[in-house]
Design an enzyme around this catalytic site. Sequence first.
Site, mmCIF file in Angstrom:
data_model
loop_
_atom_site.group_PDB
_atom_site.id
_atom_site.type_symbol
_atom_site.label_atom_id
_atom_site.label_comp_id
_atom_site.label_asym_id
_atom_site.label_seq_id
_atom_site.Cartn_x
_atom_site.Cartn_y
_atom_site.Cartn_z
ATOM 1 C CE LYS A 44 4.621 -29.528 -16.798
ATOM 2 N NZ LYS A 44 3.921 -28.341 -16.266
ATOM 3 N N GLY A 45 11.348 -30.249 -17.774
ATOM 4 C CA GLY A 45 12.582 -29.507 -18.055
ATOM 5 C C GLY A 45 13.486 -30.124 -19.098
ATOM 6 C CG ASP A 104 20.000 -27.860 -7.233
ATOM 7 O OD1 ASP A 104 21.071 -27.242 -7.116
ATOM 8 O OD2 ASP A 104 18.977 -27.558 -6.598
ATOM 9 C CE LYS A 132 21.543 -24.232 -10.126
ATOM 10 N NZ LYS A 132 20.371 -23.899 -9.292
ATOM 11 C CG PHE A 153 16.456 -20.285 -9.759
ATOM 12 C CD1 PHE A 153 16.221 -21.482 -9.103
ATOM 13 C CD2 PHE A 153 15.576 -19.875 -10.753
ATOM 14 C CE1 PHE A 153 15.105 -22.259 -9.424
ATOM 15 C CE2 PHE A 153 14.456 -20.653 -11.074
ATOM 16 C CZ PHE A 153 14.230 -21.841 -10.407
ATOM 17 C CG ASP A 160 9.789 -24.169 -14.152
ATOM 18 O OD1 ASP A 160 10.593 -25.094 -13.915
ATOM 19 O OD2 ASP A 160 8.857 -23.870 -13.384
HETATM 20 P P1 IMP Z 1 17.860 -32.205 -7.613
HETATM 21 O O1 IMP Z 1 17.105 -33.422 -7.210
HETATM 22 O O2 IMP Z 1 18.106 -31.267 -6.477
HETATM 23 O O3 IMP Z 1 19.119 -32.500 -8.373
HETATM 24 O O4 IMP Z 1 16.813 -31.415 -8.476
HETATM 25 C C1 IMP Z 1 16.925 -31.108 -9.754
HETATM 26 C C2 IMP Z 1 15.641 -30.448 -10.198
HETATM 27 O O5 IMP Z 1 15.412 -29.200 -9.503
HETATM 28 C C3 IMP Z 1 15.767 -30.112 -11.654
HETATM 29 O O6 IMP Z 1 15.306 -31.150 -12.452
HETATM 30 C C4 IMP Z 1 14.941 -28.839 -11.766
HETATM 31 O O7 IMP Z 1 13.593 -29.176 -12.007
HETATM 32 C C5 IMP Z 1 15.037 -28.177 -10.407
HETATM 33 N N1 IMP Z 1 16.083 -27.111 -10.407
HETATM 34 C C6 IMP Z 1 17.249 -27.109 -9.749
HETATM 35 N N2 IMP Z 1 17.947 -25.983 -9.970
HETATM 36 C C7 IMP Z 1 17.196 -25.236 -10.811
HETATM 37 C C8 IMP Z 1 17.390 -23.932 -11.431
HETATM 38 O O8 IMP Z 1 18.410 -23.238 -11.260
HETATM 39 N N3 IMP Z 1 16.378 -23.512 -12.235
HETATM 40 C C9 IMP Z 1 15.253 -24.230 -12.454
HETATM 41 N N4 IMP Z 1 15.038 -25.447 -11.913
HETATM 42 C C10 IMP Z 1 16.003 -25.949 -11.088
HETATM 43 MG MG MG Z 2 13.808 -31.484 -13.707
#
Ligand code: IMP
Ligand code: MG
Length: 184
Positions: A44-45, A104, A132, A153, A160
């Site tokens: 949803k983000g 992330d 990040k 975060f 969210d």
């Molecule tokens: P990755 O697979 O670790 O890159 O995950 C990314 C997903 O983790 C994003 O699409 C977000 O849904 C969630 N996420 C990572 N960091 C944050 C944050 O600081 N706030 C909220 N959601 C986060």
């Molecule tokens: Mg996401």
Amino acid sequence: MSNQKETIKVLLSEQEVDQRIREVAEKISADYAGKSVHLICILKGGAFFTVELAKRLTVPVSLDFMSVSSYGSDTKSSGIVRIIKDLDEPLQGKDVLIVEDIIDSGRTLYYLIDVLKKREPNSIRLCTLLDKPSRRVKDVKVDYTCFDIPDRFVVGYGLDYDQKYRNLPFIGVVEFEEGQEETD
Ligand code: IMP
Ligand code: MG
């Protein structure tokens, strides 16, 4: 019993975010000049960012949506991401731009790009509102980034905490405070 209360501190103001989206949209429009761009919004983000970005693109735009599971701690090491809602349209021959809220560890996009490449798009690029870089586990090439942020975060603009704060028009950092002792 103590209860935790969270407060949100502004990291990137509404004005800063809007300005930066304009700049990135201008760059994308220039890079895709003479072509159409097929945006894939990661739900949803990514929804808030996708809409704001799409409104500012000057090349023809089509849109599709996809929802993927956030892996639990058990699946983290495997890097397996589950597709909850797949795309409606095929990707064959399209110039695809994936639009994400935040990169992330990179696990989600690493997996997703691999899956989508097999559908034979003409090209595939990645655009994110936030990155990040210090948290990266999987090497993912990000073509367009609005902001690199520290390992905090964050919420707002689609992001969210426990399904809350997605509607904030700015990016905020969540800070936790110890609440007052509950007496009854
Ligand atoms: P990755 O697979 O670790 O890159 O995950 C990314 C997903 O983790 C994003 O699409 C977000 O849904 C969630 N996420 C990572 N960091 C944050 C944050 O600081 N706030 C909220 N959601 C986060
Ligand atoms: Mg996401």
